[in-house]
Design an enzyme around this catalytic site. Structure first.
Site, PDB file in Angstrom:
ATOM      1  N   ARG A  70     -84.922  69.733  79.322  1.00 52.71           N
ATOM      2  CA  ARG A  70     -85.280  70.857  78.465  1.00 52.71           C
ATOM      3  C   ARG A  70     -85.946  71.942  79.306  1.00 52.71           C
ATOM      4  NH1 ARG A  70     -89.231  69.432  76.106  1.00 52.71           N
ATOM      5  NH2 ARG A  70     -89.333  67.214  76.521  1.00 52.71           N
ATOM      6  N   TYR A 198     -77.502  69.891  77.773  1.00 53.22           N
ATOM      7  CA  TYR A 198     -78.466  68.787  77.876  1.00 53.22           C
ATOM      8  C   TYR A 198     -79.024  68.385  76.505  1.00 53.22           C
ATOM      9  CZ  TYR A 198     -82.620  66.099  78.487  1.00 53.22           C
ATOM     10  OH  TYR A 198     -83.558  65.107  78.352  1.00 53.22           O
ATOM     11  N   LYS A 207     -84.619  67.472  68.842  1.00 53.31           N
ATOM     12  CA  LYS A 207     -85.872  68.225  68.930  1.00 53.31           C
ATOM     13  C   LYS A 207     -85.820  69.522  68.123  1.00 53.31           C
ATOM     14  CE  LYS A 207     -87.203  65.131  71.786  1.00 53.31           C
ATOM     15  NZ  LYS A 207     -88.116  64.250  72.146  1.00 53.31           N
ATOM     16  N   HIS A 227     -93.594  63.704  66.858  1.00 50.13           N
ATOM     17  CA  HIS A 227     -92.938  63.141  68.053  1.00 50.13           C
ATOM     18  C   HIS A 227     -93.461  61.717  68.254  1.00 50.13           C
ATOM     19  CE1 HIS A 227     -91.997  63.781  72.617  1.00 50.13           C
ATOM     20  NE2 HIS A 227     -90.965  63.283  71.976  1.00 50.13           N
ATOM     21  N   SER A 249     -92.807  63.090  76.154  1.00 49.55           N
ATOM     22  CA  SER A 249     -91.514  62.586  76.615  1.00 49.55           C
ATOM     23  C   SER A 249     -91.692  61.785  77.906  1.00 49.55           C
ATOM     24  CB  SER A 249     -90.563  63.748  76.891  1.00 49.55           C
ATOM     25  OG  SER A 249     -90.350  64.478  75.709  1.00 49.55           O
ATOM     26  N   CYS A 251     -92.990  58.784  78.468  1.00 49.94           N
ATOM     27  CA  CYS A 251     -94.236  58.036  78.637  1.00 49.94           C
ATOM     28  C   CYS A 251     -94.142  56.647  78.008  1.00 49.94           C
ATOM     29  CB  CYS A 251     -95.415  58.787  78.028  1.00 49.94           C
ATOM     30  SG  CYS A 251     -95.937  60.211  78.985  1.00 49.94           S
ATOM     31  N   ASP A 278     -88.592  57.855  68.783  1.00 45.31           N
ATOM     32  CA  ASP A 278     -88.900  59.207  69.257  1.00 45.31           C
ATOM     33  C   ASP A 278     -89.450  60.142  68.172  1.00 45.31           C
ATOM     34  OD1 ASP A 278     -88.922  61.086  71.431  1.00 45.31           O
ATOM     35  OD2 ASP A 278     -87.124  62.028  70.624  1.00 45.31           O
ATOM     36  N   ARG A 366     -80.220  59.526  81.163  1.00 44.03           N
ATOM     37  CA  ARG A 366     -80.404  59.040  79.794  1.00 44.03           C
ATOM     38  C   ARG A 366     -79.299  58.098  79.356  1.00 44.03           C
ATOM     39  NH1 ARG A 366     -85.125  61.010  76.833  1.00 44.03           N
ATOM     40  NH2 ARG A 366     -86.088  62.388  78.350  1.00 44.03           N
TER      41      ARG A 366
HETATM   42  O1  SAT Z   1     -85.680  66.552  74.790  1.00 41.10           O
HETATM   43  S1  SAT Z   1     -84.867  65.357  74.747  1.00 41.10           S
HETATM   44  O2  SAT Z   1     -84.642  64.969  73.374  1.00 41.10           O
HETATM   45  O3  SAT Z   1     -83.608  65.588  75.407  1.00 41.10           O
HETATM   46  C1  SAT Z   1     -85.662  64.084  75.522  1.00 41.10           C
HETATM   47  C2  SAT Z   1     -87.129  64.184  75.441  1.00 41.10           C
HETATM   48  O4  SAT Z   1     -87.706  65.021  76.122  1.00 41.10           O
HETATM   49  O5  SAT Z   1     -87.741  63.407  74.685  1.00 41.10           O
HETATM   50 MN    MN Z   2     -89.024  62.713  72.862  1.00 39.30          MN
END
Ligand code: SAT
Ligand code: MN
Length: 584
Positions: A70, A198, A207, A227, A249, A251, A278, A366
């Site tokens: 991102r 991406y 997101k 989140h 993200s 972690c 997530d 990923r």
């Molecule tokens: O932003 S993504 O959904 O691609 C992955 C993340 O940062 O959690």
């Molecule tokens: Mn995330």
């Protein structure tokens, strides 16, 4: 067609007139459609087949090397008033933003197919779920959206019932970082994303919709889009309690959401159930508790570091029918990343592997796989009313200062804990890695409106009849003077979760400190864990001077949201600062 779909049809026609694709394909979400897309992508080279004996149904996508994460500076939240976006967002005037990005969309799909993807975030019949439609020229996005959301005919039927949906327009454009924007128009329930393929920039249900737009919707409608992972902990008596946990993200949310209990716990009958890894949407129920759904249907998880030891459930999940992005490949064509046994021969860019070029797999590589493939998946994830949340956890990556676990004394203190979260940056976003930054509720990149208003919205859940979850702060990443992690993490994190649930149920008294309640000696179950003497004390130490400095920094941070900073948070910070000073 019914009038309820008129708005959708008109918008698709408008998008087609702008982007000028060669063809328009309405996605039905069927297996046949997915198979045909995969076949096309194998032919065009967008996907590479992996070893179908070891990894049936698995494919690899290598993205443009300049499009692997991102990009926050190119991610805009376009409210009519700049002040409503807050200092936590990049802003552009909506009219100017539309004009800028529409110029890029003009004719951008010539020679391409435009896919129309109706999707539903959340169980298809859940009153908590919300729908969207993504228009894209990327078959890779379509395939990923089919895994990550409830996509196709059922979602379209619900849109027809609801009459409303989030509009997401996406094109990979030329994948040129100079011509890339991810724009959100919360008041219009619209997203426009150009120039990136991406995940977080292109899978618009994730997101963009489920956090940025939904956080704004949630504020208007009285719920929370967070989140957070959602995990169920089943005790030996067969009772299941659900915990929602926010971490930035990369972690370890995925690991925590499907952890394997330590051996002694397994023997005693403890089990872990995965609802989501997530994103979490939470609504107050009639009984005053918060009920959560996972709006997603898949995992878009970080590959590096995933292995038999750290997360066997994830490995199992991604052993078949998985799309890999930017991982390396072994001699026999299996996916590979740092942390797995075996040897890479081809790196994430498709070059012969050479350590001089850096890691074989991209650090933000990923996997995309259905949640249903996870051995710990629970059908409670499909419960239309959601699961009741007993505890909310905020966690960051902090090498020092932050104890292993601290409980907030009440909701307001918990909201402050979330607001002051700090974490060292990771590879999930472009930019330097390992720098401490404040990331309130792990929502810095994802809150679709002013953080000050967002804190107020959180505080507003504390109403007379509310039975809110207890709030905790954790840190699995504290290090000793030699830079070694003090806590083993992974499955052993269940020990900390168990203590939280004991606190919730009244089974642990805890030890008060100025910054909150930590486990009293003997309260954390350390059986079967070989912690060196003094380690637990080091993990739970409240460094008084360090915390005073932290709170001074927090004050500066919080004041950056003035005049919209709720007074209750200012008072709460002052209360803790005074308690620390008094304990001197
Ligand atoms: O932003 S993504 O959904 O691609 C992955 C993340 O940062 O959690
Ligand atoms: Mn995330």
């Amino acid at each position: 067609m019914s009038s309820k779909l008129d708005a959708l049809n008109a918008w698709v026609a408008e998008a087609a007139a702008l982007a000028k694709p060669d063809a328009v394909h309405w996605c039905d979400g069927s297996q046949a459609e997915y198979d045909a897309l995969i076949a096309d992508m194998l032919q065009s080279g967008t996907l590479v087949a992996l070893n179908q004996h070891t990894h049936p149904g698995c494919y690899l996508h290598r993205s443009n090397p300049a499009d692997v994460a991102r990009v926050e500076r190119l991610t805009l939240v376009c409210h009519p008033q700049e002040a409503d976006a807050g200092p936590n967002n990049h802003w552009m005037d909506p009219a100017a933003a539309h004009a800028k990005i529409d110029a890029m969309f003009d004719g951008c799909m010539r020679g391409r197919t435009m896919y129309v993807i109706p999707y539903c975030m959340g169980p298809i019949d859940s009153p908590l779920a919300r729908c969207g439609v993504e228009i894209t020229d990327s078959p890779y996005v379509v395939a990923n959206m089919r895994i990550m959301t409830r996509m196709g005919a059922a979602a379209l039927a619900r849109i027809e019932r609801d009459g409303s949906f989030v509009k997401g327009l996406h094109s990979i454009g030329e994948l040129d970082p100079e011509r890339r924007w991810i724009m959100h128009f919360p008041a219009e329930l619209a997203i426009k994303s150009f120039g990136s393929g991406y995940g977080g920039n292109a899978l618009l249900g994730k997101k963009c919709h489920a956090l940025r737009i939904a956080s704004y919707q949630g504020r208007t409608e009285g719920w929370l889009a967070e989140h957070m992972l959602i995990v169920g902990i089943e005790n030996p008596q067969g009772e299941i309690r659900y915990i929602a946990a926010a971490f930035p993200s990369a972690c370890g949310k995925t690991n925590l959401s499907m952890l394997i209990p330590p051996e002694g716990y397994r023997r005693d009958g403890w089990k872990v159930w995965t609802v989501g890894d997530d994103i979490c949407w939470m609504h107050p129920g009639e009984d005053g508790r918060l009920y959560a759904i996972n709006p997603e249907a898949g995992f878009f998880g970080v590959a590096p570091g995933t292995n038999r030891k750290t997360n066997p459930n994830a490995l199992e999940t991604i052993s078949h029918d998985t799309i890999y992005t930017n991982v390396a490949v072994t001699a026999d064509n299996q996916p590979w990343w740092e942390g797995l046994p075996g040897t890479p021969v081809t790196d994430w860019q498709g070059r012969p592997y050479d350590p001089a070029n850096g890691p074989a797999a991209h650090p933000n590589s990923r996997f995309t796989a259905s949640v249903r493939q996870c051995p710990t998946w629970t059908d409670q994830a499909e419960a239309p009313q959601g699961v009741p949340i007993s505890a909310i956890v905020f966690g960051g990556r902090r090498a020092s200062l932050q104890p292993l676990v601290v409980q907030a004394r009440d909701w307001t203190h918990g909201v402050l804990m979330g607001a002051m979260m700090g974490s060292e940056t990771t590879a999930a976003a472009a930019g330097a890695v390992g720098v401490l930054r404040r990331d309130s509720m792990a929502m810095k990149p994802f809150c679709g409106y002013h953080y000050g208003d967002y804190f107020t919205h959180w505080l507003d859940f504390d109403r007379p009849a509310a039975k809110l979850p207890a709030i905790f702060q954790v840190n699995w990443f504290r290090k000793d003077a030699d830079g070694k992690f003090l806590w083993p993490g992974f499955g052993d994190n269940l020990r900390v979760l168990e203590w939280m649930l004991k606190r919730v149920e009244g089974g642990a008294t805890g030890k008060p400190t100025p910054i909150g309640t930590v486990p009293a000696p003997g309260e954390l179950n350390l059986e079967g864990l070989d912690l060196e003497p003094g380690r637990l004390e080091a993990l739970l130490t409240v460094d008084q001077a360090g915390w005073q400095a932290e709170l001074a920094d927090v004050e500066t941070y919080l004041e950056s949201f003035a005049p919209r900073l709720p007074e209750a948070l200012r008072r709460e910070r002052d209360r803790i600062a005074q308690a620390l000073a008094a304990s001197d």
